[in-house]
Design a protein around this motif. Sequence first.
Motif, PDB file in Angstrom:
ATOM      1  N   TYR A  38       0.809  -0.975  -0.012  1.00  0.00           N
ATOM      2  CA  TYR A  38      -0.065  -0.006   0.061  1.00  0.00           C
ATOM      3  C   TYR A  38       0.764   1.347   0.244  1.00  0.00           C
ATOM      4  CZ  TYR A  38      -4.205  -2.668   0.952  1.00  0.00           C
ATOM      5  OH  TYR A  38      -5.523  -3.451   0.989  1.00  0.00           O
ATOM      6  N   GLU A  73      -9.043  13.256   1.608  1.00  0.00           N
ATOM      7  CA  GLU A  73      -8.628  12.432   2.569  1.00  0.00           C
ATOM      8  C   GLU A  73      -7.329  11.568   2.193  1.00  0.00           C
ATOM      9  OE1 GLU A  73     -12.175  10.354   3.967  1.00  0.00           O
ATOM     10  OE2 GLU A  73     -12.455   9.499   2.325  1.00  0.00           O
ATOM     11  N   THR A  74      -6.601  11.312   3.216  1.00  0.00           N
ATOM     12  CA  THR A  74      -5.556  10.255   3.046  1.00  0.00           C
ATOM     13  C   THR A  74      -6.107   9.006   3.058  1.00  0.00           C
ATOM     14  OG1 THR A  74      -4.394  11.783   4.530  1.00  0.00           O
ATOM     15  CG2 THR A  74      -3.074   9.904   3.570  1.00  0.00           C
ATOM     16  N   LYS A  75      -5.689   8.089   1.940  1.00  0.00           N
ATOM     17  CA  LYS A  75      -6.401   7.098   1.788  1.00  0.00           C
ATOM     18  C   LYS A  75      -5.060   6.042   1.586  1.00  0.00           C
ATOM     19  CE  LYS A  75     -10.768   6.957  -0.553  1.00  0.00           C
ATOM     20  NZ  LYS A  75     -11.511   6.515  -1.541  1.00  0.00           N
ATOM     21  N   SER A  76      -5.359   4.665   1.924  1.00  0.00           N
ATOM     22  CA  SER A  76      -4.138   3.623   1.378  1.00  0.00           C
ATOM     23  C   SER A  76      -4.492   3.183   0.387  1.00  0.00           C
ATOM     24  CB  SER A  76      -4.160   2.769   2.619  1.00  0.00           C
ATOM     25  OG  SER A  76      -3.593   3.098   3.649  1.00  0.00           O
ATOM     26  N   GLU A 103      -3.219  11.401  -1.153  1.00  0.00           N
ATOM     27  CA  GLU A 103      -4.295  12.138  -0.915  1.00  0.00           C
ATOM     28  C   GLU A 103      -5.329  12.071  -1.972  1.00  0.00           C
ATOM     29  OE1 GLU A 103      -4.549  15.755   1.039  1.00  0.00           O
ATOM     30  OE2 GLU A 103      -3.923  14.388   2.412  1.00  0.00           O
ATOM     31  N   VAL A 104      -6.523  11.802  -1.629  1.00  0.00           N
ATOM     32  CA  VAL A 104      -7.364  11.522  -2.703  1.00  0.00           C
ATOM     33  C   VAL A 104      -8.663  12.565  -2.682  1.00  0.00           C
ATOM     34  CG1 VAL A 104      -9.136   9.922  -3.826  1.00  0.00           C
ATOM     35  CG2 VAL A 104      -6.828   9.032  -2.973  1.00  0.00           C
ATOM     36  N   GLU A 105      -9.088  13.020  -3.612  1.00  0.00           N
ATOM     37  CA  GLU A 105     -10.377  13.577  -3.446  1.00  0.00           C
ATOM     38  C   GLU A 105     -11.534  12.919  -3.924  1.00  0.00           C
ATOM     39  OE1 GLU A 105     -11.262  17.187  -5.695  1.00  0.00           O
ATOM     40  OE2 GLU A 105     -12.181  18.419  -4.297  1.00  0.00           O
ATOM     41  N   THR A 106     -12.578  12.688  -2.984  1.00  0.00           N
ATOM     42  CA  THR A 106     -13.549  11.984  -3.459  1.00  0.00           C
ATOM     43  C   THR A 106     -15.016  12.735  -3.329  1.00  0.00           C
ATOM     44  OG1 THR A 106     -12.624  10.158  -2.529  1.00  0.00           O
ATOM     45  CG2 THR A 106     -14.751   9.883  -3.132  1.00  0.00           C
ATOM     46  N   GLN A 148       0.425   5.602   0.901  1.00  0.00           N
ATOM     47  CA  GLN A 148      -0.617   6.637   1.482  1.00  0.00           C
ATOM     48  C   GLN A 148      -0.672   7.877   0.306  1.00  0.00           C
ATOM     49  OE1 GLN A 148      -2.120   6.093   3.942  1.00  0.00           O
ATOM     50  NE2 GLN A 148      -0.887   5.376   5.689  1.00  0.00           N
TER      51      GLN A 148
END
Lengths: 340, 408
Positions: free
Chosen positions: A40, A60-63, A44-47, A42
């Motif tokens: 994995y 949010e920070t996602k794996s 930063e993803v905008e959803t 880390q």
Amino acid sequence: MKPRVFAAFVAPSLLMMLIFIAAPLVSVFGQSFYVTQPVYEQVEVETCTPGFPTANCVTETKSQPVFDAEGRIETRTIFVGLDSYRNLLQLDRVGGYLASGDWGAILNVDFWAALRFTLMFTLITLPIVLVLGLTIALAVNNAVKAIRGPVIFMSLLPFIITPVIGALSIRWLFIGDGILTVALEQLLDRDIAMFAQGWTIELMMYFYRVWHVAPFAFVIFYAGLQTVNQDTLESAIVDGANRWQRLKFVVIPHLGPLITFVALIHLMDAYRVFEEIVGFSSQSHVISLQWLTYDFLQPDDAGNRAISRASASAMLTMIGIVILLIAPVRRAWREHKGVR
Amino acid sequence: MIRITALAAAGAVSLLGSAAHAECSFENDTPVSLLSAGFEAWKAVSDAMAECGNFQAELDQEFRTKQPAAFAANPSLYALGGVANGTITPLVNEGTIRPLDDLVAEHGQHLNENQLIRIDGQVMAIGMMVNTQHLMYRADIFEDLGLEVPETWDEVLEAAAAIREAGVVDYPLGATMQTGWNLGQDFVNMFYGFGGEFVDAQNMPTLNSEAGVNALQMMKAMTEFMDPEYLVSDSTYVQQQFQQGRIAMANLWGSRAGAMDNEAESDVVGLVESAAAPKATEDGPPATTIWWDGVVVAQNIPDETAEAAFRVAMEGLDQEMVENNNDAAVWLIPGYEPTRLAQGAIATLQAQPNARAYPSTTAMGLMHTALGNGVAAFLTGDKTAEQTLEDIEAEYLTAAREAGLVDG
């Protein structure tokens, strides 16, 4: 039989057993020592998801798994030794409970709770199935010839029903305002909720399993009763043996190998108890070892499965069955040699 | 013979005439297939897609087990997939669905911004409906007893006490607390309501907090007013309790609202109203999560198939479909007229501060499983709140380590 003919008869089933039983067993055994996991990173993803009146966007920070050159998820396999077993057994926690004298708390660990139920389920239903099966067999054997056929047919019915369906039908008889719950409520003049506490669910499970399996024991014992030596029985009568003594000293010794056989099969089946857990959806109160393995394998919404712990749990289940079977198998072996 | 053919042809023409508006706008000659969940809204959408021809739909409640493997195949076993917040995660993680920006630009001009589910700036799914758990209540009972519609869970408990006092139903409250996914979901709702966060940026659990204890205690307080068999009650069970007039309130899925007015099943037609999901705290968000359902397109298929599939999907999600199936869901598609029973869902969506969308993360999948298996121990009184949360965190950590999300 000539060895070659014997081999020709046995080889196909041996081959099947190698492919479908031995090989998976070895593979599961191996998998229980390894963990395979995606790599994995880390990010930063905008959803953006629907909202009223406009979309909601959150960052949010996602794996997220890393992809390799071919666009597949990069995975790594790590040798973890007995870690999966440790995670399952949680011996340090159990040790703590034992040291503090809080024995009941051991059941907080899933594996031990499952083992407790599985063992109790197996050992409680076993004698009931044997006695009930024998009783029905004796009753049918002594019944008038004319009604024997229908009685045999009726008593076999529970055995024919698919286990899950049987469990579900009992569930529907008792859940909420089910027919039987309402009947019980009227009989006892009090409010009853069979699915509200663990022990009533457990009781229903024992009842269901006995109801389902007793016909099997009955059929085997009934067949055995047909071969009881009539001369011995008659001489026993001449010697003044009453009904109970004839049963104890002639019939039961004759049925001995069959009783061992039924016990063997029942131990194997009951230790793998699973349908009852699903049928009665009893997970919150009671779980079994087989269900635990199933639960590890079941993917969640995100697609995760705990393959390593499932393998470990499956291996432990198998070891449990082997330990349980040692006594009856040795007995069967002795009986087998005795006959020769 | 000729006359019969002519008659048949005339019949066919008249049939076509009556169904003319439900026709597909283009002739689809590429085989397209769909795998989705099996509830009413998907049935409506897949029926509309089928009008284009060469279309095959598989509506299966086990879709979430099948989908990741089916889409990972090359070529993918299905061109289209029906997903929700939770179930899109493995597809995005494994890269088995394609970004739709180009296709939206070409064939999806009419879609509104709300329908475009964006992940990392790219459109990954086309939303069609939203679903959320919100308050449904028996308006007649509330009126008889002079009760206000509750806005917070404390008010729900007060109303429940009043209803129990009056003894008009078997149990004042219902809830989808079947052990496993349902129970986990109820905890997620309440936990977010109390402002909790499940994991931090390193995927370490942050469950054992004030919000966690509060959420557990509120759930325990609710069970006082519920059927004692709540640990086996799923959505269908709660829906039936409503329909048979045995409960007066429940925080239930919006997609179940229509069943209250189904005359064939329900004894309470026209008596059940809906309102926004109750809040856990006075100034917090509604204690619920927002779910969407939508369509994704497989990565492992030729571009031409993907284009055809997308056009078929657009046909399934058009205004005509919504007009013909207005009551089947809270649609995101233009042309939707909210019905009486959709008021609660819409009020929930409009509430400020807004309720969170259920997070599409790998960690959440693991956490949800741990919650579903672990929360019951507190409700049955086997463990204290802190012990319960601690055990759930430990369970999550074990799973997260095995999955590679957390090191060590």
